[in-house]
Design a protein around this motif. Structure first.
Motif, PDB file in Angstrom:
ATOM      1  N   TRP A 120      44.836  14.774  48.631  1.00 34.09           N
ATOM      2  CA  TRP A 120      45.903  13.871  48.191  1.00 34.09           C
ATOM      3  C   TRP A 120      47.295  14.445  48.427  1.00 34.09           C
ATOM      4  O   TRP A 120      48.234  13.701  48.732  1.00 34.09           O
ATOM      5  CB  TRP A 120      45.736  13.564  46.709  1.00 34.09           C
ATOM      6  CG  TRP A 120      44.468  12.846  46.371  1.00 34.09           C
ATOM      7  CD1 TRP A 120      43.360  13.364  45.762  1.00 34.09           C
ATOM      8  CD2 TRP A 120      44.161  11.469  46.627  1.00 34.09           C
ATOM      9  NE1 TRP A 120      42.389  12.405  45.622  1.00 34.09           N
ATOM     10  CE2 TRP A 120      42.849  11.230  46.145  1.00 34.09           C
ATOM     11  CE3 TRP A 120      44.868  10.416  47.223  1.00 34.09           C
ATOM     12  CZ2 TRP A 120      42.235   9.977  46.231  1.00 34.09           C
ATOM     13  CZ3 TRP A 120      44.243   9.174  47.311  1.00 34.09           C
ATOM     14  CH2 TRP A 120      42.954   8.970  46.828  1.00 34.09           C
ATOM     15  N   ASN A 121      47.454  15.743  48.268  1.00 31.43           N
ATOM     16  CA  ASN A 121      48.779  16.377  48.407  1.00 31.43           C
ATOM     17  C   ASN A 121      48.998  16.805  49.854  1.00 31.43           C
ATOM     18  O   ASN A 121      48.753  17.955  50.218  1.00 31.43           O
ATOM     19  CB  ASN A 121      48.881  17.595  47.482  1.00 31.43           C
ATOM     20  CG  ASN A 121      48.967  17.225  46.024  1.00 31.43           C
ATOM     21  OD1 ASN A 121      50.013  17.319  45.399  1.00 31.43           O
ATOM     22  ND2 ASN A 121      47.843  16.793  45.452  1.00 31.43           N
ATOM     23  N   ARG A 122      49.460  15.879  50.677  1.00 32.32           N
ATOM     24  CA  ARG A 122      49.660  16.176  52.096  1.00 32.32           C
ATOM     25  C   ARG A 122      51.131  16.026  52.480  1.00 32.32           C
ATOM     26  O   ARG A 122      51.465  15.715  53.625  1.00 32.32           O
ATOM     27  CB  ARG A 122      48.763  15.282  52.955  1.00 32.32           C
ATOM     28  CG  ARG A 122      48.869  13.800  52.665  1.00 32.32           C
ATOM     29  CD  ARG A 122      47.915  12.983  53.535  1.00 32.32           C
ATOM     30  NE  ARG A 122      46.524  13.152  53.175  1.00 32.32           N
ATOM     31  CZ  ARG A 122      45.608  13.699  53.981  1.00 32.32           C
ATOM     32  NH1 ARG A 122      45.948  14.128  55.175  1.00 32.32           N
ATOM     33  NH2 ARG A 122      44.357  13.806  53.590  1.00 32.32           N
ATOM     34  N   GLY A 149      51.694  13.721  44.940  1.00 39.96           N
ATOM     35  CA  GLY A 149      50.252  13.743  44.728  1.00 39.96           C
ATOM     36  C   GLY A 149      49.518  12.556  45.315  1.00 39.96           C
ATOM     37  O   GLY A 149      48.283  12.462  45.181  1.00 39.96           O
ATOM     38  N   ARG A 150      50.225  11.627  45.930  1.00 37.39           N
ATOM     39  CA  ARG A 150      49.596  10.475  46.596  1.00 37.39           C
ATOM     40  C   ARG A 150      50.309  10.208  47.909  1.00 37.39           C
ATOM     41  O   ARG A 150      50.716   9.100  48.215  1.00 37.39           O
ATOM     42  CB  ARG A 150      49.647   9.234  45.684  1.00 37.39           C
ATOM     43  CG  ARG A 150      48.721   9.290  44.493  1.00 37.39           C
ATOM     44  CD  ARG A 150      47.250   9.317  44.904  1.00 37.39           C
ATOM     45  NE  ARG A 150      46.345   9.328  43.765  1.00 37.39           N
ATOM     46  CZ  ARG A 150      45.896  10.412  43.169  1.00 37.39           C
ATOM     47  NH1 ARG A 150      46.308  11.610  43.596  1.00 37.39           N
ATOM     48  NH2 ARG A 150      45.067  10.353  42.155  1.00 37.39           N
ATOM     49  N   TRP A 151      50.455  11.243  48.697  1.00 34.64           N
ATOM     50  CA  TRP A 151      51.206  11.153  49.947  1.00 34.64           C
ATOM     51  C   TRP A 151      50.401  10.405  50.999  1.00 34.64           C
ATOM     52  O   TRP A 151      49.173  10.561  51.087  1.00 34.64           O
ATOM     53  CB  TRP A 151      51.547  12.552  50.451  1.00 34.64           C
ATOM     54  CG  TRP A 151      52.757  12.588  51.327  1.00 34.64           C
ATOM     55  CD1 TRP A 151      52.790  12.582  52.688  1.00 34.64           C
ATOM     56  CD2 TRP A 151      54.118  12.619  50.890  1.00 34.64           C
ATOM     57  NE1 TRP A 151      54.090  12.611  53.132  1.00 34.64           N
ATOM     58  CE2 TRP A 151      54.925  12.637  52.054  1.00 34.64           C
ATOM     59  CE3 TRP A 151      54.734  12.629  49.652  1.00 34.64           C
ATOM     60  CZ2 TRP A 151      56.321  12.675  51.997  1.00 34.64           C
ATOM     61  CZ3 TRP A 151      56.118  12.670  49.583  1.00 34.64           C
ATOM     62  CH2 TRP A 151      56.896  12.687  50.749  1.00 34.64           C
ATOM     63  N   SER A 187      45.242  15.996  39.130  1.00 33.19           N
ATOM     64  CA  SER A 187      44.782  14.859  39.941  1.00 33.19           C
ATOM     65  C   SER A 187      45.349  13.514  39.497  1.00 33.19           C
ATOM     66  O   SER A 187      45.080  12.508  40.153  1.00 33.19           O
ATOM     67  CB  SER A 187      43.249  14.806  39.923  1.00 33.19           C
ATOM     68  OG  SER A 187      42.749  14.830  38.609  1.00 33.19           O
ATOM     69  N   VAL A 188      46.123  13.474  38.415  1.00 36.67           N
ATOM     70  CA  VAL A 188      46.723  12.213  37.961  1.00 36.67           C
ATOM     71  C   VAL A 188      48.237  12.341  38.048  1.00 36.67           C
ATOM     72  O   VAL A 188      48.875  12.983  37.204  1.00 36.67           O
ATOM     73  CB  VAL A 188      46.302  11.866  36.521  1.00 36.67           C
ATOM     74  CG1 VAL A 188      47.013  10.597  36.055  1.00 36.67           C
ATOM     75  CG2 VAL A 188      44.794  11.689  36.430  1.00 36.67           C
TER      76      VAL A 188
END
Length: 527
Positions: free
Chosen positions: A44-46, A162-164, A141-142
């Motif tokens: 998620w973290n990209r 966290g939602r890239w 994760s949230v």
């Protein structure tokens, strides 16, 4: 779907290992993952320049010498693309993907007492039935986004670290606002500063950031790492921090000012977490030593940042080193010398609202094309409390934990038989995969014991849960972190401010696990 033995939720570093161990122990197993790939946090973290601040080879798995020898990390602190490739390699190398279900976000997990079975439902309505559920949902994760008025009115693009998006974002010529300067935020700023037309960094709390000092791993180092697999594995399996770092043995108060100055210079130029793990023994206990180290960092920052006012805003005024989780940076302070980058202290200039085309603060309105939310996570309990977990008599996990998490060993909670959460709250301090791996190993041992005795359920006693939780809540003096940090949930409005870590450390966790085994699992009820 057919009933299985072990259902794992989450394909991060802990969940992948849990699936591997469950299969190796002869259990039928399945893993559900909300995303469409493996890696958890590292899926998620990209965002630009997302990377480890633990040495790469200390983060990876230790269960296979072949895996250790065939995979070569290119850098001391690998970046997200390489990390994601590693987890995909592990999933393929051990044929784990056949037991993984992707795009399967869990919405409820309900325990049927009469059948001793968990029914787990995903967002698409699919049901999975399992004897044991292991929620390896992670502590980060949230994503959290503060409730700033007008956020839905903004017509530009918005991204949380966290939602890239999986598709790279071109920031060339854009006006960007970044809200937040924690571990993610300090990585993004230098990564995009050279591309943007303008970057405004909104800072709520300054941190004592120090250099990551990343570099490639040489061929000679690669050969040495492979040759020392067994000794490295043994060290990491017993290290209190989960790193290969040598334990500190010096006290700053016992050295001269000149010796301390030389040592601080060595720390500044050392890699990542050595600033915490290989520092003076009294760094976080002696205020004078801590203040001297902070003054040294401040001197470095003032020498790097050319604008004195900006430099002062970047320096913490409300805590010493180790009071918050310290970020490790590459080019962060230097980025503020770029005329396109400016810093806004939200304590001096608060945000009033988000507008359709920008952000209004007490200083006026500025227009932006993009807002980046580097505002952190609902740490520790966030994901678990959102799974819709219902235990005995329909007890909701979020209700059971309304005043903060109650756990035993950071692995189980009373009233929820056959439900485990390694890598969650009350685990330990240090390199996450190392202590969560300890917990995964314990979970498997407990399941094997349950199976061997012909039992259907295993459940921690309320007494054991209370003893461990009281120990966690009463051990904050063992940690340097302030109760205002996210390690206590203080960043989430309305969340109880309670200890979410294990201040007693990994060694105590390991000793307690060994004691439980030696005592024939007296802390648990079997049926």
């Amino acid at each position: 779907m057919s009933e299985i033995d072990v259902l794992v939720v989450g394909a991060g570093v802990t969940g992948i290992y849990q699936l591997y161990r469950a299969r190796e122990a002869g259990f039928s197993a399945r893993l559900l993952e909300a995303g469409d790939g493996v890696g958890g946090t590292w899926f998620w973290n990209r965002y630009p320049e997302a990377r480890f601040d633990s040495e790469s080879y200390t983060y990876g798995y230790l269960f296979s010498q072949e895996l250790w020898e065939e995979w070569e990390w290119s850098e001391q602190f690998a970046g997200q693309p390489e990390i994601e490739r590693y987890f995909n390699h592990v999933a393929d190398r051990f044929d784990l993907r056949k037991d993984m279900v992707f795009d399967a976000k869990v919405t409820s997990a309900v325990f049927d007492e009469s059948a001793a079975i968990w029914t787990v439902r995903t967002e698409d309505g699919t049901e999975h039935r399992a004897r044991f559920v292991v929620a390896a949902t992670g502590i980060l994760s949230v994503p959290f986004i503060p409730a700033i008025p007008g956020r839905d009115d903004f017509r530009g693009a918005q991204y949380h670290t966290g939602r890239w998006p999986t598709t790279p974002i071109d920031f060339t010529g854009l006006r960007v606002a970044q809200i937040g300067t924690g571990s993610s935020g300090v990585q993004i700023v230098p990564a995009i500063a050279g591309d943007v037309a303008a970057l405004t960094v909104f800072q709520k709390v300054a941190d004592w950031a120090t250099p990551l000092n990343n570099r490639p791993i040489t061929d000679e180092e690669q050969a040495d790492l492979k040759a020392r697999y067994e000794s490295i594995r043994d060290t990491l399996n017993t290290s209190p921090s989960g790193f290969l770092h040598e334990l500190p043995s010096r006290r700053g108060a016992e050295e001269s000012a000149e010796q301390r100055r030389e040592f601080y210079e060595k720390l500044w130029n050392g890699p990542g977490f050595t600033k915490l793990s290989q520092t003076y023994l009294d760094m976080t206990t002696d205020p004078a030593i801590n203040a001297e180290w902070c003054a040294f960092i401040a001197e470095k920052v003032r020498a790097i940042v050319t604008d004195p006012a900006t430099a002062e805003r970047l320096l913490p005024k409300d805590h010493g080193y180790g009071g918050r989780r310290p970020p490790f940076v590459t080019g962060y302070y230097e980025a503020f010398n770029n005329p396109a980058v400016d810093l806004v202290d939200l304590n001096e200039t608060p945000i009033i609202k988000i507008t359709s085309n920008g952000i209004e603060t007490t200083a006026g309105v500025r227009e932006y094309d993009v807002i980046i939310w580097a505002t952190g996570y609902d740490f520790g309990t966030g994901a678990l409390n959102r799974l819709g977990v219902r235990g005995r008599d329909g007890l909701a996990l979020e209700k059971h934990w309304a005043d903060g998490p109650q756990t035993f060993l950071g692995i189980m909670t009373a009233g929820f038989p056959n439900f485990f959460f390694p890598g969650g709250p009350h685990g330990a301090l240090g390199n996450n995969p190392r202590y969560s791996g300890d917990q995964v190993d314990f979970v498997i041992d407990a399941l094997v014991r349950t199976r061997a005795q012909g039992n259907r359920t295993i459940e921690v006693t309320p007494e054991a849960e209370k003893e461990w939780t009281d120990l966690m809540d009463g051990s904050s003096n063992h940690s340097s972190f302030l109760t205002s940090s996210y390690f206590y949930g203080a960043n989430i409005p309305g969340k109880p401010v309670k200890q979410l870590l294990n201040p007693t450390g990994r060694w105590n966790l390991q000793q307690m696990i060994a004691g439980v085994t030696a005592d024939d699992y007296a802390a648990f009820r079997f049926a």
